[in-house]
Design an enzyme around this catalytic site. Structure first.
Site, PDB file in Angstrom:
ATOM      1  N   SER A   1       0.831  -1.195   0.000  1.00 16.91           N
ATOM      2  CA  SER A   1       0.000   0.000   0.000  1.00 16.91           C
ATOM      3  C   SER A   1       0.877   1.260   0.000  1.00 16.91           C
ATOM      4  CB  SER A   1      -0.966  -0.043   1.190  1.00 16.91           C
ATOM      5  OG  SER A   1      -1.970   0.923   1.080  1.00 16.91           O
TER       6      SER A   1
ATOM      7  N   ASP B   1     -10.275  -3.503  -5.077  1.00 19.81           N
ATOM      8  CA  ASP B   1      -9.441  -2.517  -4.392  1.00 19.81           C
ATOM      9  C   ASP B   1      -9.466  -1.238  -5.207  1.00 19.81           C
ATOM     10  OD1 ASP B   1      -7.452  -1.011  -3.169  1.00 19.81           O
ATOM     11  OD2 ASP B   1      -5.896  -2.531  -3.349  1.00 19.81           O
TER      12      ASP B   1
ATOM     13  N   HIS C   1      -8.173  -4.891  -0.615  1.00 22.93           N
ATOM     14  CA  HIS C   1      -6.983  -4.212  -0.106  1.00 22.93           C
ATOM     15  C   HIS C   1      -6.684  -4.707   1.310  1.00 22.93           C
ATOM     16  CE1 HIS C   1      -4.159  -0.799  -0.358  1.00 22.93           C
ATOM     17  NE2 HIS C   1      -4.312  -0.734   0.954  1.00 22.93           N
TER      18      HIS C   1
END
Length: 347
Positions: A157, A275, A305
């Site tokens: 991320s 996501d 995610h």
């Protein structure tokens, strides 16, 4: 594209428990909840030959790092890992499970960098910390038993965003030489995160959906679903990280906007089908490929995610970690493993 049954069960459990989105909490509450959720979803804690905390010099003082070292003497191939959390949450603790697993499964040394968090330290503080730590590890390799010829950066991320930014800086500044980059559902375009009208930066509906933000089963589409990481989450993190919205145009904040990606190290880019960051991660993989960079793009279709950090909840999280370890073995020149079960590949 349907949600994986394990994601359906996870979402239902969150709904039953009444768990509020992180972006509705105070920073202190969100940081504590993030750590608790990752520990709960990480599965069993794997023992590693050596795990220790130390520090390395940073641009604004000492940076905490956690070293995960498998058995073996002498310099080891090393992954420098940057944790996720939207540059706002996270710590070396939240990445501990991932780093233990990769250290054992590769095997390699994994060094997690405790970079400064926003909003206390907005962009580019985190980038500069990660760059400084990576450079120090290469230049003082003997201090932590690093093989400077086999050094990879990676993260999930926001950590994937930081890893991509560090590769751009390493290329621009003539080092350190990096053998690869491991990008797990990375943020690559902060302009997209700033949009709140349900449309992507090219003007089409986000994720090719109608703009009413309802999925085919009547529940909120994943980019708006309050029970999952969504576009409100992305905007909340971005608002903390970019004190000046104009910084979204800086390639160190939005690596997808770099004029040229040629000469960057080989990459594995892992994305999740459900996501809001999926498309920008996959566009970055495509741009790397077009620039002549060896890249493997792997999408896990039914996943959301954060799944990479939750192998105790999602079987796909463990498969993705296995895939990451296989990539590391490849770029480190370690013995080839059996072919891992993985996502949908676009070699």
């Amino acid at each position: 594209m349907s949600l994986d049954p394990q994601v359906v069960a996870y979402r239902a459990a969150r709904a039953a428990a009444g768990i509020p989105p992180l972006y509705t909490q105070t920073l202190a509450e969100a940081r504590a909840a993030d750590l608790a959720a990752i520990r709960a979803g990480g599965g069993d804690v794997e023992p590693v030959h050596e795990v220790r905390d130390t520090s390395v010099p940073g641009p604004a003082g000492e940076l905490r790092v956690r070293v995960h070292r498998p058995a073996g003497d002498g310099p080891l191939p090393t992954l420098v890992y940057f944790f996720g959390g939207g540059w706002t949450l996270g710590s070396v603790e939240t990445a501990d499970g991932i780093c233990r697993r990769l250290a054992n499964a590769t095997p390699c040394q994994v060094v997690t960098v405790g970079y400064r968090l926003a909003p206390e330290h907005p962009f580019p503080a985190a980038v500069l910390d990660c760059q400084a730590a990576t450079r120090w590890l290469a230049e003082h390799a003997a201090d932590l038993g690093v093989d400077p010829e086999r050094l990879v950066v990676g993260g999930d991320s926001a950590g994937g965003n930081l890893a991509a930014a560090v590769t751009l800086l390493a290329r621009a500044e003539g080092g350190p030489r990096l053998a690869g980059q491991l990008l797990i559902y990375p943020n690559t375009d902060q302009r997209a995160a700033a949009r709140s009208d349900g449309r992507d930066t090219d003007g089409r509906p986000a994720d090719d959906r109608d703009v009413d933000s309802r999925d085919v089963d009547g529940r909120p589409a994943d980019d708006q679903d309050p029970l999952l990481f969504n576009r409100h989450s992305v905007e909340w993190y971005r608002g903390h990280y970019l004190a000046d919205p104009a910084d979204a145009a800086d390639p160190l904040a939005s690596p997808l906007l770099a004029d040229d990606l040629a000469g960057l190290p080989p990459a594995l880019v892992i994305t999740a089908g459900h996501d809001p960051l999926r498309d920008e991660g996959e566009r970055y993989a495509q741009r790397l490929r077009e620039a002549g960079v060896p890249v493997r793009a792997s999408r896990y279709p039914g996943m959301i995610h954060g799944f990479f950090a939750m192998p105790g909840v999602f079987d796909a999280g463990r498969r993705a970690q296995d895939e990451a370890a296989a990539f590391l073995r490849e770029v480190f020149g370690l013995p080839a493993p059996a072919v891992p079960t993985a996502g949908v590949h676009n070699a």
